[in-house]
Write a protein that holds these residues in place. Structure first.
Motif, short mmCIF file in Angstrom:
data_model
loop_
_atom_site.label_atom_id
_atom_site.label_comp_id
_atom_site.label_asym_id
_atom_site.label_seq_id
_atom_site.Cartn_x
_atom_site.Cartn_y
_atom_site.Cartn_z
N GLY A 63 63.09 104.73 -3.40
CA GLY A 63 62.07 104.53 -2.32
C GLY A 63 61.87 105.42 -1.58
O GLY A 63 61.47 105.14 -0.09
N ARG A 64 61.68 106.81 -1.90
CA ARG A 64 61.75 107.97 -0.98
C ARG A 64 60.13 108.37 -1.33
O ARG A 64 59.60 108.40 -2.24
N PRO A 65 59.53 108.52 0.01
CA PRO A 65 58.03 109.24 0.09
C PRO A 65 57.88 110.52 -0.93
O PRO A 65 58.72 111.15 -0.57
N SER A 67 56.24 112.79 -0.38
CA SER A 67 55.86 114.04 0.57
C SER A 67 57.12 114.51 1.09
O SER A 67 57.19 115.68 1.61
N ASN A 68 58.35 113.90 0.78
CA ASN A 68 59.57 114.56 1.27
C ASN A 68 60.47 115.38 0.12
O ASN A 68 61.09 114.57 -0.73
N PRO A 69 60.31 116.48 -0.03
CA PRO A 69 60.98 117.41 -1.27
C PRO A 69 62.38 117.39 -1.31
O PRO A 69 63.12 117.00 -0.14
N ASP A 123 54.75 125.38 -1.67
CA ASP A 123 54.97 126.60 -2.37
C ASP A 123 56.37 126.96 -1.82
O ASP A 123 56.74 128.22 -1.95
N THR A 124 57.20 126.06 -1.42
CA THR A 124 58.63 126.41 -1.17
C THR A 124 59.41 125.80 -1.78
O THR A 124 59.19 124.65 -2.59
N VAL A 125 60.79 126.16 -2.20
CA VAL A 125 61.80 125.29 -2.82
C VAL A 125 63.11 125.43 -2.00
O VAL A 125 63.39 126.40 -1.17
N LEU A 201 66.26 123.38 10.28
CA LEU A 201 65.36 122.26 10.12
C LEU A 201 66.79 120.94 10.26
O LEU A 201 66.13 119.81 10.45
N ARG A 202 67.65 121.37 9.80
CA ARG A 202 68.83 120.10 9.96
C ARG A 202 70.12 120.65 10.34
O ARG A 202 70.61 121.57 9.52
N PRO A 203 70.85 120.35 11.44
CA PRO A 203 72.32 120.62 11.66
C PRO A 203 73.16 120.00 10.41
O PRO A 203 72.76 118.63 10.10
N PRO A 232 59.36 117.81 6.33
CA PRO A 232 58.86 116.43 6.05
C PRO A 232 59.73 115.37 6.49
O PRO A 232 59.37 114.36 6.45
N GLY A 233 61.05 115.62 5.89
CA GLY A 233 62.18 114.69 6.08
C GLY A 233 62.78 114.19 7.32
O GLY A 233 63.71 113.67 7.37
N ARG A 234 62.10 114.99 8.24
CA ARG A 234 62.68 114.85 9.75
C ARG A 234 62.18 113.51 10.60
O ARG A 234 62.08 113.45 11.70
#
Ligand code: AMP
Ligand code: MG
Length: 339
Positions: A63-65, A67-69, A123-125, A201-203, A232-234
């Motif tokens: 159920g993940r959006p 937009s959240n890679p 365009d990022t991975v 982006l995330r500790p 996007p996942g923040r």
């Protein structure tokens, strides 16, 4: 029911990770099925990262959006070079930290084989090499990069055992490889290396101080904690149990469950679990999600959490706790309790 390597006789899909069960799981992964697997951070919900349909199934199961890679798990640094160009900073970090709990966001290589969906069309991975022998064997035998977000319903506490995976996702995952409890217990540190300034982006499981020793100062994105274009996942509410969470607890009410930390614990809670009686933030990370899930039952009104020091791994623990306590979106409040 016969054990076909997919369903245990209890029907949960949990299979003990052995060379044989890993080989079967790898074959199914190549055929487009989802396979949950242990890593040193949390359990991942794996799909062949080059298969658009398999990746779509990951978003659907969680159920993940869209937009959240997703983070792409690879077996070694060489396998990653085909996916993204490595600058000096990425090279130094990958050499020092992999296998390990550090995810690097890099520009996608022109011929990157990763499904566009896994990168949410960017365009990022995001790549990392996990430090877990079951995960590495699965990736190697499958011969594919594996997209692997945490194996739980989106927004909920992350799974650190095979049982947690089944309790969150149920039959949506036909194979859950059981490799025991996760050694770190908290997600990877995420570093964005796509700009001039590296951004945290995330500790997470890898120390930011150790990263800074190698590549110099790391910036914190503006508005961290919000859903930002680079991160996007923040979203603010995440890792949330069904019960409300009260932070900074120095006492507990009789109808509260207490998530304690350290040797001195207030009495009076309906139930208490201690993240680390020794006051060790690394041990607290290992126990965090399991204890949150164990206290999350309707017999309590709320989960009260004692303060955890904002040092070392404590920063990652507090990041998860703040999100667990953040106001929930209306859609989540109405949602049925997690299986
Ligand atoms: P997780 O929730 O553990 O799956 O973490 C994945 C997070 O990594 C996402 O929410 C993003 O913040 C970041 N991420 C993953 N892939 C990308 C990407 N291709 N570009 C930018 N950030 C990414
Ligand atoms: Mg997750």
């Amino acid at each position: 029911m016969a054990d076909d390597g997919r369903k245990r006789t209890d029907g949960t899909g949990v299979v003990v990770a052995t060379p044989e069960s890993i080989a079967r799981a790898a074959r199914r992964l190549r055929e487009g099925e989802l396979v949950a697997f242990p890593t040193e951070t949390v359990y991942g919900l794996g799909a062949d990262a080059t298969d658009e349909d398999a990746v779509a199934a990951v978003y659907a199961a969680k159920g993940r959006p869209a937009s959240n890679p997703l983070i792409i798990h690879v077996a070694d640094l060489d396998a990653t070079r085909e996916l993204a160009p490595f600058d000096e900073r990425a090279e130094a970090l990958a050499t020092a930290f992999w296998p390990g709990p550090l995810t690097l966001i890099l520009p996608r290589a022109a011929r990157c084989a990763i499904a566009g969906r896994a990168c949410a069309g960017r365009d990022t991975v995001a790549v990392r090499v996990p430090d877990n022998h079951v995960a590495l064997a699965l990736i190697r035998v499958a011969g594919r990069p594996v997209a692997g977000p945490s194996a739980n319903l989106s927004g909920r506490p992350s799974p650190t055992t095979a049982r947690h995976v089944y309790e969150s996702l149920g039959d949506a995952v036909p194979t859950i490889l059981d490799g025991g409890s996760c050694a770190v217990g908290i997600e990877s540190t995420i570093l964005d290396l796509t700009g001039d300034e590296p951004l945290l982006l995330r500790p997470g499981g890898a120390s930011v101080e150790a990263v800074e020793e190698l590549i110099g100062p790391v910036g914190r994105p503006q508005g961290a904690g919000e859903a930002t274009p680079t991160s996007p996942g923040r979203a603010e509410s995440h890792y949330a149990p069904n019960l409300p969470v009260r932070l900074g607890a120095t006492h507990a009410d009789p109808d509260e469950a207490l998530l304690a930390f350290g040797p001195v614990v207030p009495g009076g809670a309906a139930k208490t679990l201690n993240l680390s009686t020794a006051g060790d933030v690394v041990e607290a990370a290992v126990n965090l999600f399991d204890m949150l899930l164990r206290l999350d039952t309707p017999e309590f009104r709320r989960i009260a959490v004692m303060p955890v020091p904002e040092t070392g791994m404590g920063r990652a623990v507090n990041d998860r706790l703040r999100r667990a306590a953040a106001p929930r979106p209306a859609s989540r409040l109405a949602a049925a309790p997690c299986r």
